[in-house]
Design a protein around this motif. Structure first.
Motif, PDB file in Angstrom:
ATOM      1  N   THR A  28       0.859  -1.177   0.000  1.00 42.98           N
ATOM      2  CA  THR A  28       0.000   0.000   0.000  1.00 42.98           C
ATOM      3  C   THR A  28       0.899   1.232   0.000  1.00 42.98           C
ATOM      4  OG1 THR A  28      -1.723  -1.147   1.245  1.00 42.98           O
ATOM      5  CG2 THR A  28      -1.783   1.247   1.250  1.00 42.98           C
ATOM      6  N   PHE A  29       0.572   2.180  -0.857  1.00 42.86           N
ATOM      7  CA  PHE A  29       1.357   3.409  -0.928  1.00 42.86           C
ATOM      8  C   PHE A  29       0.456   4.601  -0.640  1.00 42.86           C
ATOM      9  CE2 PHE A  29       3.691   6.952  -2.657  1.00 42.86           C
ATOM     10  CZ  PHE A  29       5.013   6.635  -2.372  1.00 42.86           C
ATOM     11  N   HIS A  30       0.866   5.434   0.309  1.00 39.21           N
ATOM     12  CA  HIS A  30       0.119   6.639   0.675  1.00 39.21           C
ATOM     13  C   HIS A  30       0.822   7.858   0.088  1.00 39.21           C
ATOM     14  CE1 HIS A  30      -2.595   5.013   3.941  1.00 39.21           C
ATOM     15  NE2 HIS A  30      -1.780   3.995   3.715  1.00 39.21           N
ATOM     16  N   GLU A  98      -5.039  13.277  -0.127  1.00 37.48           N
ATOM     17  CA  GLU A  98      -4.397  11.975   0.060  1.00 37.48           C
ATOM     18  C   GLU A  98      -4.981  10.964  -0.915  1.00 37.48           C
ATOM     19  OE1 GLU A  98      -3.221   9.046   3.711  1.00 37.48           O
ATOM     20  OE2 GLU A  98      -5.357   9.505   3.489  1.00 37.48           O
ATOM     21  N   VAL A  99      -4.088  10.200  -1.544  1.00 38.78           N
ATOM     22  CA  VAL A  99      -4.492   9.065  -2.360  1.00 38.78           C
ATOM     23  C   VAL A  99      -3.790   7.829  -1.794  1.00 38.78           C
ATOM     24  CG1 VAL A  99      -4.553   8.038  -4.664  1.00 38.78           C
ATOM     25  CG2 VAL A  99      -4.733  10.522  -4.399  1.00 38.78           C
ATOM     26  N   VAL A 100      -4.561   6.767  -1.617  1.00 40.15           N
ATOM     27  CA  VAL A 100      -4.023   5.499  -1.120  1.00 40.15           C
ATOM     28  C   VAL A 100      -4.100   4.486  -2.252  1.00 40.15           C
ATOM     29  CG1 VAL A 100      -4.225   3.660   0.590  1.00 40.15           C
ATOM     30  CG2 VAL A 100      -4.755   6.029   1.228  1.00 40.15           C
ATOM     31  N   TYR A 101      -2.969   3.877  -2.568  1.00 40.81           N
ATOM     32  CA  TYR A 101      -2.889   2.911  -3.663  1.00 40.81           C
ATOM     33  C   TYR A 101      -2.610   1.509  -3.129  1.00 40.81           C
ATOM     34  CZ  TYR A 101      -2.085   6.970  -6.753  1.00 40.81           C
ATOM     35  OH  TYR A 101      -2.181   8.152  -7.446  1.00 40.81           O
ATOM     36  N   ASP A 102      -3.214   0.538  -3.759  1.00 35.35           N
ATOM     37  CA  ASP A 102      -2.790  -0.858  -3.621  1.00 35.35           C
ATOM     38  C   ASP A 102      -1.976  -1.179  -4.866  1.00 35.35           C
ATOM     39  OD1 ASP A 102      -2.997  -3.664  -2.437  1.00 35.35           O
ATOM     40  OD2 ASP A 102      -3.787  -3.977  -4.444  1.00 35.35           O
ATOM     41  N   SER A 230       7.469  -1.433   6.281  1.00 34.38           N
ATOM     42  CA  SER A 230       6.680  -0.202   6.245  1.00 34.38           C
ATOM     43  C   SER A 230       7.600   0.943   6.644  1.00 34.38           C
ATOM     44  CB  SER A 230       5.470  -0.270   7.184  1.00 34.38           C
ATOM     45  OG  SER A 230       5.881  -0.390   8.531  1.00 34.38           O
ATOM     46  N   ALA A 231       7.365   2.101   6.077  1.00 37.42           N
ATOM     47  CA  ALA A 231       8.228   3.245   6.374  1.00 37.42           C
ATOM     48  C   ALA A 231       7.708   4.484   5.682  1.00 37.42           C
ATOM     49  CB  ALA A 231       9.672   2.974   5.920  1.00 37.42           C
ATOM     50  N   GLU A 232       8.144   5.631   6.169  1.00 45.18           N
ATOM     51  CA  GLU A 232       7.944   6.868   5.440  1.00 45.18           C
ATOM     52  C   GLU A 232       8.966   6.927   4.298  1.00 45.18           C
ATOM     53  OE1 GLU A 232       8.245  10.124   8.125  1.00 45.18           O
ATOM     54  OE2 GLU A 232       6.371   9.634   9.171  1.00 45.18           O
ATOM     55  N   PHE A 317       4.750  10.838   2.279  1.00 44.36           N
ATOM     56  CA  PHE A 317       4.654   9.610   1.498  1.00 44.36           C
ATOM     57  C   PHE A 317       5.070   8.434   2.381  1.00 44.36           C
ATOM     58  CE2 PHE A 317       6.399  12.836  -1.641  1.00 44.36           C
ATOM     59  CZ  PHE A 317       5.154  13.224  -2.091  1.00 44.36           C
ATOM     60  N   SER A 318       4.370   7.316   2.256  1.00 41.10           N
ATOM     61  CA  SER A 318       4.719   6.141   3.054  1.00 41.10           C
ATOM     62  C   SER A 318       4.213   4.890   2.358  1.00 41.10           C
ATOM     63  CB  SER A 318       4.125   6.233   4.461  1.00 41.10           C
ATOM     64  OG  SER A 318       2.705   6.247   4.410  1.00 41.10           O
ATOM     65  N   PHE A 319       4.734   3.739   2.794  1.00 42.09           N
ATOM     66  CA  PHE A 319       4.291   2.464   2.246  1.00 42.09           C
ATOM     67  C   PHE A 319       4.198   1.441   3.356  1.00 42.09           C
ATOM     68  CE2 PHE A 319       8.499   0.995   2.896  1.00 42.09           C
ATOM     69  CZ  PHE A 319       8.458  -0.385   2.836  1.00 42.09           C
ATOM     70  N   ALA A 320       3.462   0.371   3.082  1.00 47.54           N
ATOM     71  CA  ALA A 320       3.406  -0.787   3.975  1.00 47.54           C
ATOM     72  C   ALA A 320       3.180  -2.023   3.129  1.00 47.54           C
ATOM     73  CB  ALA A 320       2.289  -0.638   5.001  1.00 47.54           C
ATOM     74  N   ASP A 321       4.017  -3.036   3.313  1.00 45.39           N
ATOM     75  CA  ASP A 321       3.852  -4.277   2.570  1.00 45.39           C
ATOM     76  C   ASP A 321       2.546  -4.960   2.952  1.00 45.39           C
ATOM     77  OD1 ASP A 321       6.158  -4.516   0.899  1.00 45.39           O
ATOM     78  OD2 ASP A 321       7.358  -4.899   2.684  1.00 45.39           O
TER      79      ASP A 321
END
Length: 335
Positions: A28-30, A98-102, A230-232, A317-321
């Motif tokens: 997931t990408f924010h 904000e847009v959240v992507y899978d 996960s991280a910024e 910006f951030s992500f989480a597997d």
């Protein structure tokens, strides 16, 4: 667009199936930002890139929201998708989006694979001209052309010339963000300073390749750390591709190769799955058109207030597997 392929089956295998047996990463990408201290009553226009699916990433927008209504548009030169928002009279001092992507990103490998090779593949006339032309900061004559001619002398194929140019940039550039001038993708700066970030590395490669008649293109997005689930994400990452008649579009990532020299051969012909692409190209005119100059590149939000560029924008910006154990293991195994 490709043409003159050996057969539809070869095209299918070569361009649409290469990632199927290679590593993938689902995350997931924010993409979030705030336009700050907006003057009350002013006209505000906001553009930011929209990630889209292609052969190497499947993108789904889980949510897209903002303090102003969002409209999807597309710019014409490269087909980049854009989110656009506007108001004729700003009412709030801060505007949040904000847009959240899978995302499922696939490893992109083109060289050294046991698969059918293309036979005399080519680009259509429009794309060929686009990816051989100069950009404002990417000249294809003068110093970069002279360097390219020197390092590619005696090479008998586009692939061999591109490898010689790749090796030159790798050996002569340093990843160094000290001082000023870096980060703009200014080829003459890169030639003189011999340092910079990914933008400078790949702009030099693209200029040299184009000067030798090798179509090359600039791509930008964000890289994901391989040692975190996960991280910024602090900032952007960019890379390049060049076109070879026997291989189609070939990925390169010279700045990553410089950071990880043991992967130098991998990053000539390979992009790992630890990234997401947002846009392509330089000197971008947005849709609707901005009042300011064409954008050097497009990965961060661009804002105009009463027709003038506005820079008070903070990003997050951030992500989480999606599957931390599987994702990290897969990406580590791919390189």
């Amino acid at each position: 667009m490709l043409r003159k392929l050996a057969s539809p089956l070869v095209l299918l295998l070569a361009l649409h199936c290469p990632a199927s047996a290679q590593a993938s990463r689902n995350f997931t990408f924010h993409y979030a930002f705030t336009v700050k201290d907006v003057p009350t009553g002013q006209r505000v226009h906001i553009w930011f890139p929209a990630a889209r699916s292609d052969d190497y990433q499947r993108v789904r927008a889980v949510s897209a929201k903002g303090d102003l209504p969002l409209k999807k548009t597309r710019e014409s030169r490269f087909g980049n998708e854009i989110y656009f928002a506007e108001t004729s009279k700003a009412k709030s001092p801060d505007l949040h989006f904000e847009v959240v992507y899978d995302v499922v990103r696939h490893e992109h490998l083109t060289l050294g694979l046991s698969r059918p090779r293309l036979q005399n593949a080519s680009l259509d006339k429009k794309d060929n001209a686009l990816y051989l032309s100069s950009d404002k900061l990417v000249p294809i004559t003068g110093v970069p052309a002279e360097l390219a001619a020197q390092v590619s002398a005696g090479k008998d194929s586009q692939l061999a010339k591109a490898r010689a140019i790749y090796d030159y940039v790798f050996a002569n550039m340093s990843y160094d963000k000290s001082g000023t001038g870096w980060g703009h993708g200014d080829v003459l700066y890169a030639c003189n300073a011999k340092k910079g970030n990914c933008t400078d590395f790949h702009s030099l490669f693209i200029a040299m390749a184009r000067s030798q008649g090798i179509p090359a293109r600039f791509e930008i997005g964000f890289s994901l750390p391989t040692d975190k689930t996960s991280a910024e994400i602090a900032g952007y990452h960019c890379w390049a591709e060049f076109f070879s008649p026997q291989n189609g579009w070939v990925p390169v990532d010279i700045s990553e190769a410089w950071k990880h020299p043991e992967k130098k051969d991998y990053f000539f012909g390979g992009h790992d799955a630890d990234r997401i692409q947002f846009s392509m190209g330089r000197d971008l005119k947005l849709n609707p058109a901005q009042q300011g100059e064409p954008l050097n590149y497009f990965v961060y939000p661009y804002v105009e207030i009463d027709g003038k560029e506005y820079s008070r924008v903070s990003t997050a910006f951030s992500f989480a597997d999606a599957d931390p154990d599987r994702s990290v293991a897969a990406t580590h195994g791919s390189n």
